[in-house]
Design a protein around this motif. Structure first.
Motif, mmCIF file in Angstrom:
data_model
loop_
_atom_site.group_PDB
_atom_site.id
_atom_site.type_symbol
_atom_site.label_atom_id
_atom_site.label_comp_id
_atom_site.label_asym_id
_atom_site.label_seq_id
_atom_site.Cartn_x
_atom_site.Cartn_y
_atom_site.Cartn_z
ATOM 1 N N VAL A 122 0.823 -1.200 0.000
ATOM 2 C CA VAL A 122 0.000 0.000 0.000
ATOM 3 C C VAL A 122 0.863 1.259 0.000
ATOM 4 O O VAL A 122 0.597 2.220 -0.737
ATOM 5 C CB VAL A 122 -0.966 -0.001 1.209
ATOM 6 C CG1 VAL A 122 -1.651 1.353 1.363
ATOM 7 C CG2 VAL A 122 -2.003 -1.100 1.049
ATOM 8 N N VAL A 150 -7.666 7.431 -2.145
ATOM 9 C CA VAL A 150 -8.507 6.853 -1.094
ATOM 10 C C VAL A 150 -8.557 5.342 -1.293
ATOM 11 O O VAL A 150 -8.873 4.857 -2.381
ATOM 12 C CB VAL A 150 -9.932 7.438 -1.111
ATOM 13 C CG1 VAL A 150 -10.833 6.674 -0.133
ATOM 14 C CG2 VAL A 150 -9.906 8.914 -0.753
ATOM 15 N N LEU A 151 -8.229 4.611 -0.238
ATOM 16 C CA LEU A 151 -8.264 3.153 -0.240
ATOM 17 C C LEU A 151 -9.639 2.706 0.231
ATOM 18 O O LEU A 151 -10.102 3.126 1.294
ATOM 19 C CB LEU A 151 -7.183 2.605 0.677
ATOM 20 C CG LEU A 151 -5.771 3.120 0.375
ATOM 21 C CD1 LEU A 151 -4.890 3.043 1.608
ATOM 22 C CD2 LEU A 151 -5.155 2.358 -0.783
ATOM 23 N N ASN A 163 -11.610 -0.367 1.459
ATOM 24 C CA ASN A 163 -11.307 -1.693 1.982
ATOM 25 C C ASN A 163 -12.562 -2.511 2.288
ATOM 26 O O ASN A 163 -13.512 -2.008 2.870
ATOM 27 C CB ASN A 163 -10.489 -1.562 3.269
ATOM 28 C CG ASN A 163 -10.167 -2.915 3.870
ATOM 29 O OD1 ASN A 163 -9.612 -3.783 3.215
ATOM 30 N ND2 ASN A 163 -10.538 -3.111 5.131
ATOM 31 N N LEU A 211 -3.587 -1.229 6.753
ATOM 32 C CA LEU A 211 -4.027 0.039 6.169
ATOM 33 C C LEU A 211 -3.801 1.200 7.125
ATOM 34 O O LEU A 211 -3.352 2.278 6.709
ATOM 35 C CB LEU A 211 -5.501 -0.048 5.780
ATOM 36 C CG LEU A 211 -5.834 -0.992 4.626
ATOM 37 C CD1 LEU A 211 -7.333 -1.016 4.384
ATOM 38 C CD2 LEU A 211 -5.099 -0.589 3.358
ATOM 39 N N VAL A 235 -1.326 4.205 6.073
ATOM 40 C CA VAL A 235 -1.844 5.566 5.934
ATOM 41 C C VAL A 235 -1.163 6.505 6.926
ATOM 42 O O VAL A 235 -0.820 7.647 6.573
ATOM 43 C CB VAL A 235 -3.375 5.576 6.101
ATOM 44 C CG1 VAL A 235 -3.898 7.005 6.246
ATOM 45 C CG2 VAL A 235 -4.036 4.894 4.904
ATOM 46 N N TRP A 269 -8.248 6.013 4.087
ATOM 47 C CA TRP A 269 -8.877 4.721 3.816
ATOM 48 C C TRP A 269 -10.290 4.731 4.376
ATOM 49 O O TRP A 269 -10.598 5.429 5.336
ATOM 50 C CB TRP A 269 -8.059 3.565 4.385
ATOM 51 C CG TRP A 269 -8.064 3.453 5.895
ATOM 52 C CD1 TRP A 269 -7.231 4.077 6.766
ATOM 53 C CD2 TRP A 269 -8.958 2.670 6.691
ATOM 54 N NE1 TRP A 269 -7.548 3.746 8.056
ATOM 55 C CE2 TRP A 269 -8.601 2.873 8.045
ATOM 56 C CE3 TRP A 269 -10.012 1.816 6.392
ATOM 57 C CZ2 TRP A 269 -9.267 2.252 9.092
ATOM 58 C CZ3 TRP A 269 -10.686 1.189 7.441
ATOM 59 C CH2 TRP A 269 -10.306 1.418 8.770
#
Length: 229
Positions: free
Chosen positions: A89, A104-105, A107, A116, A120, A132
């Motif tokens: 990531v 923007v992740l 999940n 994450l 981040v 995220w």
């Protein structure tokens, strides 16, 4: 989708959404890519609500391998673990941020949370605009139960083996968490299901997806407005 674009077409990008899923067992009736399919569908829904590529919003190819060690007792599961996912990531976002302002992740697997959060935190400390968001599907059941089965009946009905669907351990997370931590999902559910898929429908899956997208879109719009302000 970013993967089908040409390089010049992405020059005006302002936001890239990265679906983050997993490749792991989802009982006898759902495909290994369940979380990845959900994350991708939510990311696409978010992009559409934010104006799509005409507004500079793109959806990247999904990260399909996650931290799924709790499912490793079941064949088919492919886990890269927390630390490897964190590194993946970090490097993905560093690369994306050379040409897009924000990442923007999105999940859809709870086992990815530690990776994450750590990724981040590191990226924000480096000065990257990244966040995220979670596609929560645990309101009804925890894993491969009614909620996820309904989502898959809506998103990919041909991949659902409805005739093989069966209930697993239906106790709340608080009751099974110690056993899950020590022995993984197999310690509490021999079939890998945490919940009961009975009653799942495509209509329910469509409604769940719309609710998730609307919730995340509202939160993301607020965040974007705060940053712009």
């Amino acid at each position: 989708m970013l993967s089908s674009a040409t390089s010049p077409e992405t020059a005006s990008a302002r936001l890239v959404l990265v679906p983050v899923g997993s490749t792991e067992q989802h009982g006898p009736h759902l495909p290994l890519e369940t979380d990845t399919l959900i994350a991708t569908a939510v990311a696409r829904g978010l992009a559409e609500r934010l104006g799509g590529t005409d507004s500079g919003v793109w959806v990247a190819p999904p990260v399909a391998y996650g931290s799924s060690g709790e499912h490793q007792s079941f064949p088919g599961t492919v886990s890269i673990g927390t630390e490897a996912l964190r590194l993946v990531v970090v490097e993905l976002v560093r690369s994306l941020r050379t040409w897009v302002p924000k990442v923007v992740l999105v999940n859809a697997h709870g086992g990815n949370l530690m990776a994450l959060r750590a990724a981040v935190d590191q990226l924000v400390a480096e000065g990257h605009d990244v966040a995220w968001m979670a596609c929560a599907t645990e309101d009804v059941d925890l894993h491969a139960g009614r909620t996820e089965t309904s989502l898959l009946l809506h998103l990919a009905p041909d991949l659902v083996r409805s005739e093989l669907a069966e209930a697993g351990d239906c106790r709340p997370l608080g009751e099974i968490l110690p056993a899950l931590i020590s022995g993984g999902v197999a310690a509490v559910s021999p079939n890998g299901v945490l919940g009961d898929p009975a009653g799942a429908t495509a209509d329910e899956g469509r409604a769940v997806l719309e609710t998730m997208v609307a919730d995340l879109a509202g939160r993301l719009t607020e965040r974007l407005a705060e940053v712009a302000g």
